[in-house]
Design an enzyme around this catalytic site. Structure first.
Site, PDB file in Angstrom:
ATOM      1  N   GLY A  46       0.697  -1.306   0.107  1.00  0.00           N
ATOM      2  CA  GLY A  46       0.226   0.018  -0.093  1.00  0.00           C
ATOM      3  C   GLY A  46       0.911   1.449  -0.044  1.00  0.00           C
ATOM      4  O   GLY A  46       0.101   2.218  -0.326  1.00  0.00           O
ATOM      5  N   HIS A  76     -14.865  12.279 -15.476  1.00  0.00           N
ATOM      6  CA  HIS A  76     -14.049  12.363 -16.885  1.00  0.00           C
ATOM      7  C   HIS A  76     -12.844  13.052 -17.160  1.00  0.00           C
ATOM      8  O   HIS A  76     -12.541  14.150 -16.331  1.00  0.00           O
ATOM      9  CB  HIS A  76     -15.330  12.811 -17.834  1.00  0.00           C
ATOM     10  CG  HIS A  76     -15.536  14.356 -17.532  1.00  0.00           C
ATOM     11  ND1 HIS A  76     -14.579  15.396 -18.028  1.00  0.00           N
ATOM     12  CD2 HIS A  76     -16.637  14.756 -16.711  1.00  0.00           C
ATOM     13  CE1 HIS A  76     -15.179  16.626 -17.658  1.00  0.00           C
ATOM     14  NE2 HIS A  76     -16.261  16.193 -16.750  1.00  0.00           N
ATOM     15  N   HIS A  97      -2.215   6.774  -4.780  1.00  0.00           N
ATOM     16  CA  HIS A  97      -3.371   5.897  -4.194  1.00  0.00           C
ATOM     17  C   HIS A  97      -4.569   6.886  -4.073  1.00  0.00           C
ATOM     18  O   HIS A  97      -4.661   7.788  -3.292  1.00  0.00           O
ATOM     19  CB  HIS A  97      -2.912   5.451  -3.111  1.00  0.00           C
ATOM     20  CG  HIS A  97      -3.767   4.599  -2.207  1.00  0.00           C
ATOM     21  ND1 HIS A  97      -3.408   4.185  -0.946  1.00  0.00           N
ATOM     22  CD2 HIS A  97      -4.943   4.213  -2.214  1.00  0.00           C
ATOM     23  CE1 HIS A  97      -4.304   3.226  -0.524  1.00  0.00           C
ATOM     24  NE2 HIS A  97      -5.375   3.463  -1.278  1.00  0.00           N
TER      25      HIS A  97
END
Length: 200
Positions: A58, A123, A132
């Protein structure tokens, strides 16, 4: 496929691989106490015959360090079957898309990113390498997220915002203005409380 990192994030990545019927050869982890993880063998160095891998760690900087040291490996991408991803989205190598994610048209996601559970990317956003996007974070249209930046749990970012490299956006923050490289941001509205120097 091998997964580099036998911890909590590795569990989630492994289950996405299983959902996609991708065969996991083994985990790789530098902790010699780990021998078996989720029923898979744990190796303690990258085998010479490694062809396909995902870095299932992570921490953004750690993923970058491993990727730079092992640049000759074929890094795969994984997306949970429940993720809703526009066909006009591009996703670079090593990136993992978790369950319930929505990604709309024209989004460009870099290498070795984590797009975490139930996050929403609208978009024409651009997500830099090693970023992340945490669970339930929401990015409106035309948001740019720089390399290595961590968008915290449930953060909201309005349209047309530029967030620099290696920033930390705190959980629940609401981002209404651009954030410089290294910025640490908390609150609603988000305020920069610190600028970390970039030595990378």
């Amino acid at each position: 496929m091998f997964l580099y990192g036998a911890n909590g994030h590795g569990k989630v990545v492994a289950e996405i691989a299983e959902e996609n019927k991708v065969s996991i050869e083994a985990f790789i982890d530098i902790d010699f106490h780990k021998q078996v993880f989720l029923g898979y063998n744990v190796m303690h160095e990258i085998p010479s015959n490694t062809l396909d891998m995902i870095i299932s760690i992570g921490d953004n900087m750690t993923r970058r360090e491993i990727a730079h040291k092992n640049h000759n490996i074929n890094y795969l991408t994984l997306s949970h079957p429940s993720a809703n991803i526009s066909l006009r989205t591009t996703i670079d190598k090593g990136t993992v898309i978790m369950a319930g994610v929505s990604i709309n048209s024209g989004v460009d996601i870099g290498k070795h990113c984590i797009i975490n559970t139930n996050s929403s990317i609208d978009h024409d956003c651009k997500i830099g390498d090693f970023a992340h996007i945490s669970p339930n974070a929401a990015l409106a249209g035309n948001v740019v997220v720089g390399e290595g930046t961590h968008i915290g749990l449930g953060a909201s970012i309005i349209q047309n915002i530029n967030i620099g490299k290696w920033c930390t956006i705190g959980a629940g923050s609401v981002i209404l203005q651009d954030i410089p490289d290294g910025g640490v941001v908390v609150g609603n509205p988000g305020r920069v409380i610190k600028i970390n120097s970039l030595n990378n």
